[in-house]
Design an enzyme around this catalytic site. Sequence first.
Site, PDB file in Angstrom:
ATOM      1  CG  ASP A 181      -1.906   1.149   1.268  1.00  0.00           C
ATOM      2  OD1 ASP A 181      -1.607   2.215   0.712  1.00  0.00           O
ATOM      3  OD2 ASP A 181      -2.989   0.953   1.842  1.00  0.00           O
TER       4      ASP A 181
ATOM      5  CB  CYS B   6     -14.148  -8.750  -0.192  1.00  0.00           C
ATOM      6  SG  CYS B   6     -14.370 -10.503   0.017  1.00  0.00           S
TER       7      CYS B   6
ATOM      8  CD  GLU C   5     -20.398  -6.153  -8.553  1.00  0.00           C
ATOM      9  OE1 GLU C   5     -21.231  -5.511  -7.891  1.00  0.00           O
ATOM     10  OE2 GLU C   5     -19.297  -6.476  -8.116  1.00  0.00           O
TER      11      GLU C   5
ATOM     12  CG  HIS D  67     -21.163  -6.102  -4.301  1.00  0.00           C
ATOM     13  ND1 HIS D  67     -20.818  -5.207  -5.256  1.00  0.00           N
ATOM     14  CD2 HIS D  67     -20.730  -5.546  -3.129  1.00  0.00           C
ATOM     15  CE1 HIS D  67     -20.220  -4.145  -4.723  1.00  0.00           C
ATOM     16  NE2 HIS D  67     -20.156  -4.339  -3.415  1.00  0.00           N
ATOM     17  CG  LEU D  68     -23.650 -11.821  -0.635  1.00  0.00           C
ATOM     18  CD1 LEU D  68     -23.819 -13.255  -0.123  1.00  0.00           C
ATOM     19  CD2 LEU D  68     -24.977 -11.071  -0.509  1.00  0.00           C
TER      20      LEU D  68
HETATM   21  N1  LIG Z   1     -17.521  -6.104  -1.125  1.00  0.00           N
HETATM   22  C1  LIG Z   1     -18.159  -5.170  -0.478  1.00  0.00           C
HETATM   23  O1  LIG Z   1     -19.356  -5.246  -0.259  1.00  0.00           O
HETATM   24  C2  LIG Z   1     -17.410  -4.005   0.045  1.00  0.00           C
HETATM   25  C3  LIG Z   1     -17.783  -3.447   1.275  1.00  0.00           C
HETATM   26  C4  LIG Z   1     -17.094  -2.343   1.759  1.00  0.00           C
HETATM   27  C5  LIG Z   1     -16.050  -1.831   1.030  1.00  0.00           C
HETATM   28  N2  LIG Z   1     -15.723  -2.368  -0.160  1.00  0.00           N
HETATM   29  C6  LIG Z   1     -14.598  -1.846  -0.920  1.00  0.00           C
HETATM   30  O2  LIG Z   1     -13.395  -2.165  -0.261  1.00  0.00           O
HETATM   31  C7  LIG Z   1     -12.388  -1.254  -0.673  1.00  0.00           C
HETATM   32  C8  LIG Z   1     -11.540  -0.833   0.509  1.00  0.00           C
HETATM   33  O3  LIG Z   1     -12.320  -0.153   1.445  1.00  0.00           O
HETATM   34  P1  LIG Z   1     -11.641   0.563   2.712  1.00  0.00           P
HETATM   35  O4  LIG Z   1     -12.727   1.027   3.574  1.00  0.00           O
HETATM   36  O5  LIG Z   1     -10.606  -0.313   3.294  1.00  0.00           O
HETATM   37  O6  LIG Z   1     -10.955   1.786   2.008  1.00  0.00           O
HETATM   38  P2  LIG Z   1      -9.747   2.664   2.574  1.00  0.00           P
HETATM   39  O7  LIG Z   1      -9.772   3.914   1.802  1.00  0.00           O
HETATM   40  O8  LIG Z   1      -9.772   2.724   4.043  1.00  0.00           O
HETATM   41  O9  LIG Z   1      -8.477   1.830   2.145  1.00  0.00           O
HETATM   42  C9  LIG Z   1      -8.058   1.706   0.818  1.00  0.00           C
HETATM   43  C10 LIG Z   1      -6.560   1.542   0.848  1.00  0.00           C
HETATM   44  O10 LIG Z   1      -6.123   1.310  -0.479  1.00  0.00           O
HETATM   45  C11 LIG Z   1      -4.859   1.937  -0.589  1.00  0.00           C
HETATM   46  N3  LIG Z   1      -4.499   2.156  -1.970  1.00  0.00           N
HETATM   47  C12 LIG Z   1      -4.901   3.160  -2.785  1.00  0.00           C
HETATM   48  N4  LIG Z   1      -4.310   3.033  -3.986  1.00  0.00           N
HETATM   49  C13 LIG Z   1      -3.523   1.932  -3.913  1.00  0.00           C
HETATM   50  C14 LIG Z   1      -2.677   1.286  -4.844  1.00  0.00           C
HETATM   51  N5  LIG Z   1      -2.511   1.774  -6.082  1.00  0.00           N
HETATM   52  N6  LIG Z   1      -2.052   0.173  -4.441  1.00  0.00           N
HETATM   53  C15 LIG Z   1      -2.203  -0.324  -3.199  1.00  0.00           C
HETATM   54  N7  LIG Z   1      -2.989   0.262  -2.266  1.00  0.00           N
HETATM   55  C16 LIG Z   1      -3.638   1.364  -2.633  1.00  0.00           C
HETATM   56  C17 LIG Z   1      -5.033   3.222   0.162  1.00  0.00           C
HETATM   57  O11 LIG Z   1      -3.797   3.774   0.548  1.00  0.00           O
HETATM   58  C18 LIG Z   1      -5.840   2.783   1.359  1.00  0.00           C
HETATM   59  O12 LIG Z   1      -5.019   2.473   2.453  1.00  0.00           O
HETATM   60  C19 LIG Z   1     -13.138  -0.116  -1.355  1.00  0.00           C
HETATM   61  O13 LIG Z   1     -13.030  -0.271  -2.750  1.00  0.00           O
HETATM   62  C20 LIG Z   1     -14.565  -0.341  -0.974  1.00  0.00           C
HETATM   63  O14 LIG Z   1     -15.449   0.159  -1.934  1.00  0.00           O
HETATM   64  C21 LIG Z   1     -16.366  -3.453  -0.654  1.00  0.00           C
HETATM   65  O1  LIG Z   2     -18.523  -0.132  -0.980  1.00  0.00           O
HETATM   66  C1  LIG Z   2     -19.331  -0.689  -0.258  1.00  0.00           C
HETATM   67  O2  LIG Z   2     -19.742  -0.193   0.808  1.00  0.00           O
HETATM   68  C2  LIG Z   2     -19.753  -2.054  -0.627  1.00  0.00           C
HETATM   69  O3  LIG Z   2     -19.417  -2.355  -1.927  1.00  0.00           O
HETATM   70  C3  LIG Z   2     -21.168  -2.378  -0.309  1.00  0.00           C
HETATM   71  O4  LIG Z   2     -22.043  -2.193  -1.385  1.00  0.00           O
HETATM   72  P1  LIG Z   2     -23.606  -2.421  -1.158  1.00  0.00           P
HETATM   73  O5  LIG Z   2     -24.068  -1.374  -0.201  1.00  0.00           O
HETATM   74  O6  LIG Z   2     -24.230  -2.270  -2.477  1.00  0.00           O
HETATM   75  O7  LIG Z   2     -23.781  -3.787  -0.591  1.00  0.00           O
END
Ligand SMILES: NC(=O)c1ccc[n+]([C@@H]2O[C@H](COP(=O)([O-])OP(=O)(O)OC[C@H]3O[C@@H](n4cnc5c(N)ncnc54)[C@H](O)[C@@H]3O)[C@@H](O)[C@H]2O)c1
Ligand SMILES: O=C(O)[C@H](O)COP(=O)(O)O
Length: 527
Positions: free
Chosen positions: A172, A231, A262, A280-281
């Site tokens: 990171d 995820c 999606e 996407h859960l």
């Molecule tokens: N699957 C889901 O339902 C779900 C749920 C919540 C969040 N998410 C996704 O998870 C991801 C992370 O969320 P978070 O809350 O940890 O975000 P966050 O902003 O706290 O962390 C993201 C991290 O990625 C790092 N980063 C940015 N560019 C980078 C690169 N080029 N290489 C390596 N690292 C890099 C940043 O420095 C940061 O530390 C987001 O994309 C969010 O949308 C998905």
């Molecule tokens: O970025 C997020 O918070 C997750 O991808 C969750 O997406 P959702 O609210 O559609 O489940």
Amino acid sequence: MTKPKALISDKMDPNAARIFEERGCDVDVITGETPEELKARIGEYHGLAIRSSTKVTPEILDAATNLKVIGRAGIGVDNVDIPYASGKGVVVMNTPFGNSITTAEHAIAMIMALARQIPDANVRTKAGEWPKKDFMGVEVTGKTLGLIGAGNIGSIVASRALGLKMKVIAYDPFLTEDRAVELGIEKVDLDAVLSRADFVTLHTPLTDQTRNILSRERLENAKPGIRIVNCARGGLIDEAALADLLTSGHVAGAALDVFQTEPAKESPLFDAPNFICTPHLGASTTEAQVNVALQVAEQMADYLVNGGVTNALNMPSLSAEEAPKLKPYMALAEKLGSLVGQLAHGNLTKISIEREGAASELNGKPITGAVLAGFMRRYSDTVNMVNAPYLAKERGLDVSEVRHDRDGAYNTLIRVTVETSAGPRSVAGTLFGSGAPRLVEIFGIGIEAELDGHMLYVVNDDKPGFIGRIGTLMGENGINIGTFNLGRRDAGGEAVLLLSLDEKASDDVIAQAEKVEGVKMVTALEF
Ligand SMILES: NC(=O)c1ccc[n+]([C@@H]2O[C@H](COP(=O)([O-])OP(=O)(O)OC[C@H]3O[C@@H](n4cnc5c(N)ncnc54)[C@H](O)[C@@H]3O)[C@@H](O)[C@H]2O)c1
Ligand SMILES: O=C(O)[C@H](O)COP(=O)(O)O
């Protein structure tokens, strides 16, 4: 005053609607609409609460003529055109922590499911096969977990993985060595993650830098037998390459919660061996959904009702406690910005905002936003404190903020200076005890005036009889004068007059005023 109105357009915990109502907003919950249906409806709303299904495109934003705020009940905002929303003056907020634990737990569940092939074993056992000999798993204890992205979710995954006795390494670019030590993980580069990790899990947003970060080439060069979990966001992995490498056995397993497209109804990955997926859960637990629904509704209602700004992605935060304190300052700041914008001519490329006394103790960003909003009104009718900094940047305006500790003549003061071809031009204002904004200086001349409604700014020679002549002119034109404020550089020298008028002075009245003896310049102002 009419109540602000919010639309919840994605499936959300019912607590969101309850909070909107409790906080003084009207709310409609209408989910699953087509973009055309949303476009037809959005004009009546001030707030739009979404998850990941609603796509907030420029077309939707163009139709959203009353929209002030978009709230994402969750983290990822790649379904919102934030630059376009900013240009429209719409605040975009998310709830950055409400579903982090839940999503981290999903990633851990995926790691365990991959390690022991639980989904396939489940299906075949239920089919009556009892396939005990076909499933030989791996322990995670002692294995290396490679994180790509160690922000909120990545850090939680790290702490859980350490509890499972894994060794955790992370790539990171924004992770500091100190933070890595605090987390108990090793900071490494991307190649090291891919060559050393037994399991890799992705936790970055989808950006130009992260798109396809697990490209075919990187996957081909990764450690043989690696297992991959995503995820975070679809688009981080080359899905076709992943399918090929699962088939060849180079990648021993992959678990995806998110896909490039999606909903993913078909994918080369669906037929690949050792592939697990969920729709996407990541954020879908009762706890997370209650958290994000409560939080998004509270944040949005706070903004719509009190002007408080929390977790905005396109403007600085402003707490509910700060908002009422800052409100009169923002009114003053906007008026000063507007005054200088109406009076200073030419190509203005520099603006400085100084705060003194009590104003120097405050959060300066909203004050700067308000000055710029007033100032930029000379270019755009739709400017507000959200889009003003973006418009200013777009126009190449150099904005500086200065905070003075010194005690000045006023308890609190804001000074706005623009650089003109004739040198710097400043206006300054203060707040009276009641919080009423007052102009106290204009281009180096002390004056005390309220900036409100239709006004006339007159520069004249400080000579006897002048005030009477201007008063008579207004009277002859049937224009009632509200207030009459005077200031002068020195006795008998340059003087200024600020008149507030009950109606707008026509071009003809201004032309007549310009001909009055002693007048050097007349400008009509509007606040
Ligand atoms: N699957 C889901 O339902 C779900 C749920 C919540 C969040 N998410 C996704 O998870 C991801 C992370 O969320 P978070 O809350 O940890 O975000 P966050 O902003 O706290 O962390 C993201 C991290 O990625 C790092 N980063 C940015 N560019 C980078 C690169 N080029 N290489 C390596 N690292 C890099 C940043 O420095 C940061 O530390 C987001 O994309 C969010 O949308 C998905
Ligand atoms: O970025 C997020 O918070 C997750 O991808 C969750 O997406 P959702 O609210 O559609 O489940």
